[in-house]
Design an enzyme around this catalytic site. Structure first.
Site, PDB file in Angstrom:
ATOM      1  N   LYS A 189       1.049  -1.195   0.157  1.00 11.86           N
ATOM      2  CA  LYS A 189       0.220  -0.019   0.227  1.00 11.86           C
ATOM      3  C   LYS A 189       1.118   1.204   0.369  1.00 11.86           C
ATOM      4  CE  LYS A 189      -3.949  -1.090   0.053  1.00 11.86           C
ATOM      5  NZ  LYS A 189      -5.068  -1.053  -1.333  1.00 11.86           N
ATOM      6  N   LYS A 191      -0.634   4.651  -0.190  1.00 13.95           N
ATOM      7  CA  LYS A 191      -0.929   6.310   0.509  1.00 13.95           C
ATOM      8  C   LYS A 191      -0.272   6.158   1.440  1.00 13.95           C
ATOM      9  CE  LYS A 191      -5.843   6.622  -1.009  1.00 13.95           C
ATOM     10  NZ  LYS A 191      -5.318   7.182  -1.863  1.00 13.95           N
ATOM     11  N   THR A 193       2.840   6.948   2.249  1.00 11.90           N
ATOM     12  CA  THR A 193       3.579   7.884   2.218  1.00 11.90           C
ATOM     13  C   THR A 193       3.430   8.434   1.084  1.00 11.90           C
ATOM     14  OG1 THR A 193       5.213   5.488   1.511  1.00 11.90           O
ATOM     15  CG2 THR A 193       5.429   6.890  -0.140  1.00 11.90           C
ATOM     16  N   CYS A 383      33.328  -1.104  32.388  1.00 15.66           N
ATOM     17  CA  CYS A 383      32.750   0.188  33.013  1.00 15.66           C
ATOM     18  C   CYS A 383      32.281  -0.655  34.944  1.00 15.66           C
ATOM     19  CB  CYS A 383      31.812   0.833  32.559  1.00 15.66           C
ATOM     20  SG  CYS A 383      31.815   2.626  33.407  1.00 15.66           S
ATOM     21  N   MET A 386      33.302  -3.792  35.172  1.00 17.42           N
ATOM     22  CA  MET A 386      35.018  -3.752  35.809  1.00 17.42           C
ATOM     23  C   MET A 386      34.744  -3.524  37.180  1.00 17.42           C
ATOM     24  SD  MET A 386      37.071  -1.389  36.640  1.00 17.42           S
ATOM     25  CE  MET A 386      38.216  -0.584  36.791  1.00 17.42           C
ATOM     26  N   ARG A 464      31.387   8.057  37.083  1.00 15.44           N
ATOM     27  CA  ARG A 464      32.201   8.844  37.966  1.00 15.44           C
ATOM     28  C   ARG A 464      32.961   8.772  38.947  1.00 15.44           C
ATOM     29  NH1 ARG A 464      28.692  13.512  37.329  1.00 15.44           N
ATOM     30  NH2 ARG A 464      26.468  12.388  36.594  1.00 15.44           N
ATOM     31  N   HIS A 509      35.201   2.769  27.348  1.00 13.97           N
ATOM     32  CA  HIS A 509      33.729   1.717  26.623  1.00 13.97           C
ATOM     33  C   HIS A 509      34.332   1.375  25.004  1.00 13.97           C
ATOM     34  CE1 HIS A 509      29.980   2.776  29.367  1.00 13.97           C
ATOM     35  NE2 HIS A 509      30.871   3.308  29.591  1.00 13.97           N
ATOM     36  N   GLU A 511      33.725  -0.632  23.206  1.00 14.96           N
ATOM     37  CA  GLU A 511      32.508  -0.955  22.150  1.00 14.96           C
ATOM     38  C   GLU A 511      31.978  -0.075  21.583  1.00 14.96           C
ATOM     39  OE1 GLU A 511      32.160  -0.304  25.190  1.00 14.96           O
ATOM     40  OE2 GLU A 511      30.189   0.619  25.691  1.00 14.96           O
TER      41      GLU A 511
HETATM   42  N1  GLN Z   1      27.511   3.668  37.348  1.00 17.39           N
HETATM   43  C1  GLN Z   1      29.399   3.969  37.461  1.00 17.39           C
HETATM   44  C2  GLN Z   1      30.060   5.216  37.058  1.00 17.39           C
HETATM   45  O1  GLN Z   1      29.608   5.804  37.193  1.00 17.39           O
HETATM   46  C3  GLN Z   1      29.166   2.588  35.922  1.00 17.39           C
HETATM   47  C4  GLN Z   1      29.014   3.414  34.943  1.00 17.39           C
HETATM   48  C5  GLN Z   1      29.389   2.982  33.556  1.00 17.39           C
HETATM   49  O2  GLN Z   1      28.816   1.995  33.496  1.00 17.39           O
HETATM   50  N2  GLN Z   1      29.696   3.179  31.949  1.00 17.39           N
HETATM   51  O3  GLN Z   1      30.913   5.704  37.523  1.00 17.39           O
END
Ligand code: GLN
Length: 538
Positions: A189, A191, A193, A383, A386, A464, A509, A511
């Site tokens: 269909k 329409k 679009t 993060c 870890m 943080r 990170h 990734e």
């Molecule tokens: N909550 C944790 C911190 O602020 C890890 C943050 C995260 O995994 N991006 O240090």
């Protein structure tokens, strides 16, 4: 050549994959030798998605220069292999913030500040910014949301004005829609679009190209019908069929001649055929794996795939590099207890504990890590993942039963993860974490050093809290080694267990930096370790 601007809007429904289409077209243009970037304009009022729960908009992606951005920027970087920056993601919040700050400074003295022209002028200024830098030949701008939304109106108006201001051959507009298939009528269909394009035309924007998302091929007659009723040239209606992989989309759009049509419309004197050899090689390995592994992804946002987008994509890249099909099993961390950890995780060749914030599911992560450490299952913590492997080790090896991160237990007698010094006075939540790329020096001879094959690396951060260096000596004596440090601040960025087949936790990170053409070494090493674990297990 003037910089060329391509504006991409979406209609009919959301989640059509505008980001993938933008990234795919950009890839095709890049592979013809052009310098290309993509930016995203989001109509929401948050300054950035850094304060959003991943269940709202998926993962928050972080750029080299420390911007917290929409996850589409991750696609842009993965397809193009070129870093984006703060300038590549703009929200309504940022636009208004700039205009209101200028108003207070007196920049508009005597004038009534209005959506048109002040807000639209600021949108246009930002739309042209990357083009004015001289770094790019083509700038694709994706407008978030769906045409017809009240909040995207100022962005569409800015596109209308720019199309009027810029030379005919310097800009174009592409509209992405859905052509649904009604199985009862056995018919596609058009329409919705037509209505979507009418809505765009009412705002003064005439698309040059319409890309139709569809589950079934569009016949030439149907394409012609869409072209005629939407007032675009025959041949300017392109189909984008559901693909087996998002990385296949550039090739599909090339078959539909999208890139050719774009270089002609923009009078780009470049009729090279795209060079996609490396890309095809990646796809070929992805489609024909020789091995497989099962990886547990332990996190608290597992019911939304987009929440861990970059991690899932990094596994696709790493798997293809090793001709290995990586089956990722999302496991809700809240579901893992000390008792069930082994039954939930025993079929896994590797365990990745995901990043995150707050208390929910935290203990489940600790149980998963405990299982991986004691059973020699490859472990990769990112993060928060870890941080929790440090907590697990402190509790179960050092014997500090209440060891914790002060993020969730400020009264613990063993704060093995603690707030960074410069975070202690921070009360504002938005944009104040440790963000963006930092240098990290690797311990010679460590697993990290072997994996990266270099002594100094750069990785992106968003946190943080940090490893509490007061405990470094005790950890090391018991077997958990800090193998990466920031040379400027001394912060511990990586921990590993040399006595384990593969056990590594990283504060950053990785990734965010993985791409099909440049898979991340940590993900590659983890997949290889998982393959080995499987070979021994089976
Ligand atoms: N909550 C944790 C911190 O602020 C890890 C943050 C995260 O995994 N991006 O240090």
């Amino acid at each position: 050549m003037n910089p060329k601007y391509i504006f991409i809007t979406g209609g009919v429904v959301s989640s059509l994959g505008k980001g993938i289409v933008a990234a795919s077209l950009a890839k095709l243009l890049q592979s013809r030798g052009l310098r290309v970037t993509i930016q995203k304009f989001d109509p929401y009022i948050n300054i950035d998605p850094g304060t959003l729960n991943p269940y709202e908009h998926g993962e928050c992606y972080v750029t080299e220069d420390g911007a917290e951005t929409d996850l589409d920027l991750g696609h842009y970087e993965r397809f193009l292999g070129v870093p984006t920056s703060k300038a590549n993601n703009v929200t309504t919040g940022k636009i208004y913030n700039t205009v209101i700050t200028k108003e207070r400074e007196g920049a508009y003295l005597g004038k009534t500040v209005q959506i048109v022209p002040h807000i639209t002028d600021e949108i246009k200024r930002r739309m042209l910014l990357l083009g004015n830098s001289g770094q790019y030949d083509v700038i694709l701008t994706e407008i978030g949301g769906t045409v017809g939304d009240m909040e995207s109106q100022p962005f569409i108006e800015a596109v209308r004005q720019l199309q009027w201001e810029l030379a005919e051959e310097d800009c174009m507009s592409i509209h992405l829609t859905l052509v649904p298939y009604l199985s009862a009528a056995a018919e596609l269909k058009t329409k919705p679009t037509q209505h979507s394009v009418q809505m765009l035309q009412q705002s003064g924007v005439q698309p040059d190209v319409i890309i139709c998302r569809t589950e079934h091929p569009l016949s030439p007659e149907l394409k012609r019908k869409v072209a005629q009723f939407c007032n675009v040239k025959p041949g300017h209606v392109i189909q984008s069929m559901d693909a087996w992989s998002i990385y296949q989309v550039p090739l599909n759009l090339h078959e539909e001649h999208l890139d050719e049509l774009v270089v002609r419309k923009l009078c780009i004197d470049n009729f090279n055929q795209p060079d996609l050899k490396q890309w095809r090689g990646f796809l070929d390995r992805l489609a024909n794996p020789k091995r497989e592994v099962d990886i547990a992804l332990v996190g608290k946002y597992v019911s939304l795939q987009d929440a861990y987008k970059s991690i899932l994509e990094a596994f696709v890249h790493a798997g293809a590099a090793d001709s290995c099909h990586v089956r990722v099993h999302s496991i809700l961390s809240e579901d893992i207890t000390e008792e069930n950890a082994s039954s939930l995780l025993s079929g896994m060749d590797g365990i990745l504990v995901a990043p995150g914030f707050g208390e929910r599911g935290l203990e489940g992560k600790v149980h998963a890590i405990h299982y991986a450490r004691e059973n020699g299952v490859p472990f990769f913590g990112i993060c928060l993942g870890m941080q929790m492997c440090v907590v697990e080790f402190a509790r179960n090896v050092l014997g500090y039963a209440d060891a914790a991160s002060t993020e969730t237990n400020p009264r613990t007698s063993h704060p093995v993860i603690d707030l960074m010094e410069d975070q202690k006075s921070t009360t504002i939540k938005g944009g104040t974490m440790r963000l963006g790329a930092y240098e990290c020096e690797l311990l010679p001879g460590s697993l990290a050093h072997k994996i990266y094959g270099s002594k100094v690396i750069h990785e992106r951060h968003r946190h943080r809290y940090e490893f509490n260096a007061d405990y470094a000596g005790e950890f090391k004596a018991a077997g958990l080694v800090a193998s990466g440090h920031n040379p400027q601040t001394g912060l511990t960025e990586i921990v590993e267990l040399p006595a384990h087949p593969f056990f590594i936790g990283v504060q950053f990170h990785p990734e965010y930096r993985s791409t099909p053409e440049n898979p991340h070494p940590l993900f590659k090493a983890f997949v290889e370790a998982a393959s080995k674990c499987r070979a021994e297990r089976v």
